[in-house]
Design a protein around this motif. Sequence first.
Motif, PDB file in Angstrom:
ATOM      1  N   HIS A  95      11.331  11.467  -3.826  1.00  0.00           N
ATOM      2  CA  HIS A  95      11.407  11.295  -2.378  1.00  0.00           C
ATOM      3  C   HIS A  95      10.006  11.048  -1.845  1.00  0.00           C
ATOM      4  N   PHE A  96       9.862  10.001  -1.011  1.00  0.00           N
ATOM      5  CA  PHE A  96       8.569   9.761  -0.374  1.00  0.00           C
ATOM      6  C   PHE A  96       8.799   9.217   1.028  1.00  0.00           C
ATOM      7  N   ALA A  97       7.883   9.577   1.939  1.00  0.00           N
ATOM      8  CA  ALA A  97       8.007   9.200   3.351  1.00  0.00           C
ATOM      9  C   ALA A  97       6.621   8.917   3.906  1.00  0.00           C
ATOM     10  N   PHE A  98       6.594   8.183   5.029  1.00  0.00           N
ATOM     11  CA  PHE A  98       5.313   7.916   5.696  1.00  0.00           C
ATOM     12  C   PHE A  98       4.679   9.228   6.156  1.00  0.00           C
ATOM     13  N   ARG A  99       3.367   9.277   6.084  1.00  0.00           N
ATOM     14  CA  ARG A  99       2.634  10.361   6.734  1.00  0.00           C
ATOM     15  C   ARG A  99       2.874  10.260   8.247  1.00  0.00           C
ATOM     16  N   GLU A 100       2.898  11.384   8.915  1.00  0.00           N
ATOM     17  CA  GLU A 100       3.238  11.406  10.339  1.00  0.00           C
ATOM     18  C   GLU A 100       2.225  10.670  11.211  1.00  0.00           C
ATOM     19  N   ASP A 101       0.987  10.545  10.727  1.00  0.00           N
ATOM     20  CA  ASP A 101      -0.059   9.905  11.536  1.00  0.00           C
ATOM     21  C   ASP A 101      -0.187   8.413  11.253  1.00  0.00           C
ATOM     22  N   LYS A 102       0.769   7.856  10.506  1.00  0.00           N
ATOM     23  CA  LYS A 102       0.639   6.466  10.076  1.00  0.00           C
ATOM     24  C   LYS A 102       1.769   5.587  10.614  1.00  0.00           C
ATOM     25  N   GLN A 103       1.423   4.337  10.928  1.00  0.00           N
ATOM     26  CA  GLN A 103       2.399   3.289  11.223  1.00  0.00           C
ATOM     27  C   GLN A 103       1.984   2.041  10.463  1.00  0.00           C
ATOM     28  N   TRP A 104       2.969   1.224  10.092  1.00  0.00           N
ATOM     29  CA  TRP A 104       2.688  -0.007   9.359  1.00  0.00           C
ATOM     30  C   TRP A 104       3.072  -1.202  10.225  1.00  0.00           C
ATOM     31  N   LEU A 164       0.956  -9.328  -7.573  1.00  0.00           N
ATOM     32  CA  LEU A 164       1.122  -7.880  -7.772  1.00  0.00           C
ATOM     33  C   LEU A 164      -0.171  -7.111  -7.483  1.00  0.00           C
ATOM     34  N   PRO A 165      -1.361  -7.628  -7.847  1.00  0.00           N
ATOM     35  CA  PRO A 165      -2.581  -6.927  -7.431  1.00  0.00           C
ATOM     36  C   PRO A 165      -2.740  -6.854  -5.908  1.00  0.00           C
ATOM     37  N   GLU A 166      -2.299  -7.890  -5.207  1.00  0.00           N
ATOM     38  CA  GLU A 166      -2.365  -7.853  -3.733  1.00  0.00           C
ATOM     39  C   GLU A 166      -1.448  -6.763  -3.174  1.00  0.00           C
ATOM     40  N   ILE A 167      -0.270  -6.605  -3.771  1.00  0.00           N
ATOM     41  CA  ILE A 167       0.635  -5.533  -3.338  1.00  0.00           C
ATOM     42  C   ILE A 167       0.025  -4.171  -3.657  1.00  0.00           C
ATOM     43  N   ALA A 168      -0.592  -4.058  -4.845  1.00  0.00           N
ATOM     44  CA  ALA A 168      -1.210  -2.793  -5.252  1.00  0.00           C
ATOM     45  C   ALA A 168      -2.371  -2.421  -4.329  1.00  0.00           C
ATOM     46  N   ALA A 169      -3.102  -3.432  -3.836  1.00  0.00           N
ATOM     47  CA  ALA A 169      -4.260  -3.179  -2.972  1.00  0.00           C
ATOM     48  C   ALA A 169      -3.869  -2.980  -1.516  1.00  0.00           C
ATOM     49  N   SER A 170      -2.604  -3.232  -1.185  1.00  0.00           N
ATOM     50  CA  SER A 170      -2.151  -3.132   0.205  1.00  0.00           C
ATOM     51  C   SER A 170      -2.264  -1.701   0.708  1.00  0.00           C
ATOM     52  N   GLY A 171      -2.585  -1.590   1.990  1.00  0.00           N
ATOM     53  CA  GLY A 171      -2.652  -0.263   2.602  1.00  0.00           C
ATOM     54  C   GLY A 171      -1.311   0.440   2.642  1.00  0.00           C
ATOM     55  N   LEU A 172      -0.218  -0.315   2.448  1.00  0.00           N
ATOM     56  CA  LEU A 172       1.119   0.285   2.469  1.00  0.00           C
ATOM     57  C   LEU A 172       1.262   1.369   1.411  1.00  0.00           C
ATOM     58  N   THR A 173       0.610   1.172   0.278  1.00  0.00           N
ATOM     59  CA  THR A 173       0.728   2.144  -0.818  1.00  0.00           C
ATOM     60  C   THR A 173       0.089   3.486  -0.465  1.00  0.00           C
ATOM     61  N   ARG A 174      -0.776   3.488   0.548  1.00  0.00           N
ATOM     62  CA  ARG A 174      -1.457   4.733   0.939  1.00  0.00           C
ATOM     63  C   ARG A 174      -0.834   5.364   2.191  1.00  0.00           C
ATOM     64  N   MET A 175       0.347   4.890   2.572  1.00  0.00           N
ATOM     65  CA  MET A 175       1.003   5.382   3.780  1.00  0.00           C
ATOM     66  C   MET A 175       1.861   6.611   3.515  1.00  0.00           C
ATOM     67  N   PHE A 176       2.127   6.900   2.238  1.00  0.00           N
ATOM     68  CA  PHE A 176       3.164   7.869   1.929  1.00  0.00           C
ATOM     69  C   PHE A 176       2.628   9.258   1.606  1.00  0.00           C
ATOM     70  N   ALA A 177       3.481  10.260   1.889  1.00  0.00           N
ATOM     71  CA  ALA A 177       3.212  11.637   1.510  1.00  0.00           C
ATOM     72  C   ALA A 177       4.522  12.225   0.946  1.00  0.00           C
ATOM     73  N   PRO A 178       4.511  12.747  -0.268  1.00  0.00           N
ATOM     74  CA  PRO A 178       3.361  12.757  -1.180  1.00  0.00           C
ATOM     75  C   PRO A 178       2.981  11.332  -1.591  1.00  0.00           C
ATOM     76  N   ALA A 179       1.793  11.200  -2.142  1.00  0.00           N
ATOM     77  CA  ALA A 179       1.304   9.885  -2.565  1.00  0.00           C
ATOM     78  C   ALA A 179       2.244   9.292  -3.619  1.00  0.00           C
ATOM     79  N   LEU A 180       2.358   7.963  -3.595  1.00  0.00           N
ATOM     80  CA  LEU A 180       3.210   7.297  -4.584  1.00  0.00           C
ATOM     81  C   LEU A 180       2.659   7.522  -5.990  1.00  0.00           C
ATOM     82  N   PRO A 181       3.540   7.729  -6.972  1.00  0.00           N
ATOM     83  CA  PRO A 181       3.077   7.789  -8.364  1.00  0.00           C
ATOM     84  C   PRO A 181       2.384   6.477  -8.743  1.00  0.00           C
TER      85      PRO A 181
END
Length: 283
Positions: A95-104, A164-181
């Motif tokens: 289970h993963f969800a956006f951090r409360e202080d983040k919007q995309w 795929l590197p562009e997706i990996a570098a996207s800020g979207l991957t850092r939006m989640f809590a807990p952090a994505l594996p």
Amino acid sequence: MDTAPECSAPAEEEFRWLLHDEVHAVLRQLQDILKEASLRFTLPGSGTEGFTKQENFILGSCGTDQVKGVLTLQGDALSQADVNLKMPRNNQLLHFAFREDKQWKLQQIQDARNHVSQAIYLLANREESYQFRTGAEVLKLMDAVMLQLTRARNRLTTPATLTLPEIAASGLTRMFAPALPSDLLVNVYISLNKLCLTVYQLHALQPNSTKNFRPAGGAVLHSPGAMFEWGAQRLEVSHVHKVECVIPWLNDALVFFTVSLQLCQQLKDKISVFSSYWSYRPF
């Protein structure tokens, strides 16, 4: 030496009416339609309560139940994502969800709205009192408006192709809590009237792997087997899960774009009927 073609008085009168009356009637109609379209792209602070309402959409797919969740859209921003992923190998539930202080921010919606605003601006610059002098002038305006509307439509119908590197570098991957594996990538995009979420599961290629390493190029949706290099690792996509939800007001906007483009083309066609006349005899 060219000479102006003969044109009957009724034809001249009809063309004058077209320039002075019909054109402005179409411009009014276009403005009304595009103002309706622009209302679909709500902005923070534009609502009666001072903020854009949040809309919850349940993600689904007819092909997989591996990913389930809810996306919360607020205007042109994804304000929350709550996602459950069932891992194929061991059925472990993540289970993963956006951090409360983040919007995309959804750049596609933002860009489409900006193009609609530009089209409205072009039309508003030709007030009722403005007198079109030539058919060419009308065609130039219609071409400019159609360019903006085509760009608006294309932003919604044609998602960006990403590596795929562009997706990996996207800020979207850092939006989640807990952090994505580290073995998961996530991408979100608009396709027509749908908001799409894609989850990529990865595995590392061993240095002694006999597989021929060929990095994948850009794509809207990558397939299992796609490879890329990230940091010091070579990785391969093992599973792809795509889920989506329909956004009704995006469908409305696309219909408004289509109707507006048809109106522009019809006016161009009417004007062009007299091209042999107006190209020689501006008013």
